[in-house]
Scaffold this active site. Sequence first.
Site, PDB file in Angstrom:
ATOM      1  N   GLY A  96      -4.863  19.441  -3.017  1.00 41.09           N
ATOM      2  CA  GLY A  96      -4.329  20.400  -2.067  1.00 41.09           C
ATOM      3  C   GLY A  96      -4.141  19.797  -0.692  1.00 41.09           C
ATOM      4  N   HIS A 149       0.994  17.306   2.028  1.00 44.41           N
ATOM      5  CA  HIS A 149       1.758  16.805   3.158  1.00 44.41           C
ATOM      6  C   HIS A 149       2.961  16.026   2.617  1.00 44.41           C
ATOM      7  CE1 HIS A 149      -0.255  13.077   2.163  1.00 44.41           C
ATOM      8  NE2 HIS A 149      -1.436  13.568   2.496  1.00 44.41           N
ATOM      9  N   HIS A 199       2.585  13.837  -0.460  1.00 41.65           N
ATOM     10  CA  HIS A 199       2.626  14.551  -1.734  1.00 41.65           C
ATOM     11  C   HIS A 199       4.057  14.958  -2.081  1.00 41.65           C
ATOM     12  CE1 HIS A 199      -1.595  15.410  -0.306  1.00 41.65           C
ATOM     13  NE2 HIS A 199      -1.824  14.935  -1.514  1.00 41.65           N
ATOM     14  N   GLN A 240       0.083   4.959  -4.019  1.00 48.29           N
ATOM     15  CA  GLN A 240      -0.507   3.626  -3.882  1.00 48.29           C
ATOM     16  C   GLN A 240      -1.502   3.552  -2.725  1.00 48.29           C
ATOM     17  OE1 GLN A 240       2.717   0.800  -3.678  1.00 48.29           O
ATOM     18  NE2 GLN A 240       3.331   1.126  -5.807  1.00 48.29           N
ATOM     19  N   ASP A 277      -4.177   5.157  -2.447  1.00 47.33           N
ATOM     20  CA  ASP A 277      -5.482   5.061  -3.107  1.00 47.33           C
ATOM     21  C   ASP A 277      -5.389   3.981  -4.177  1.00 47.33           C
ATOM     22  OD1 ASP A 277      -6.931   7.334  -1.802  1.00 47.33           O
ATOM     23  OD2 ASP A 277      -5.271   8.457  -2.673  1.00 47.33           O
TER      24      ASP A 277
END
Length: 288
Positions: free
Chosen positions: A28, A31, A34, A149, A151
């Site tokens: 959630g 931004h 996402h 990418q 993470d």
Amino acid sequence: MITQLPRTAEELHALPREGRRAVVMTMGALHEGHATLIRTARGLVGPEGQVVVTVFVNPLQFGAGEDLDRYPRTLEADVELAGAAGADAVFAPSVDEVYPGGEPQVRITAGPMGERFEGASRPGHFDGVLTVVAKLLHLSLPDVALFGQKDAQQLALIRRMVRDLNFPVEIVGVPTVRQGDNIALSSRNRYLSEADRATALEISRALLTAATAEELGAGPVRRSARAVLDAAAAMEPPLVLDYVALVDPADFTEVPDDHTGEAVLAVAARVGTTRLIDNIPLTLGGPR
């Protein structure tokens, strides 16, 4: 516009499905990063396919003293952003739906790869991540799943889990989205004051400075990044470095100084009470 908001696996499975299904997993507080994942997913499955965004704040991946309770929960805004980016549905299950009967007795273990860097700083974190990703893959049954990418270690571990455990899904990594000042988009950026953000910008500056030395090899890359990060430690507020590492993207082991080919330069640091991570993919000893 989004018309579907399934809350249970039964409701999700009841959705009409034609073509390929792509899933974008989130916690959630969506931004533009996402939104980029969602738009990429739509491009992969085409207009006849289905894009499902999952919104679930996973308690298993938060350690003691971490920000589970204050993690932003903005479902109404998330549904609006996901729909505008091209999602067909947002799957927003409860904790009880994902973990019926409480925390699972059986979990995915990340192994040695999950004990390095982020795993060393946050013991058990990647076990929680892989467990919920495995469950959401089973619940959503996608053909393709997309992850950022930003993470990088998480992405590497998910790819390894899917390969090692024969999940029938394609994993796609999507490049990090940055704001105009080059800070990597993150839901945690909202915790940064103006002064905090000025310090935080040194993380991306260290990565981009180091990237200019990639043709020279691992040693110059490490030294370039470290020089910027060390200077940032003297700022106010200071950048408190957790780690800076130049790693093999396949297993997140440190590469030797004579390494050539693909590598990831990863940084984790705190500014005030906010912990930030960022990374950049490099091709050592050759042009990008």
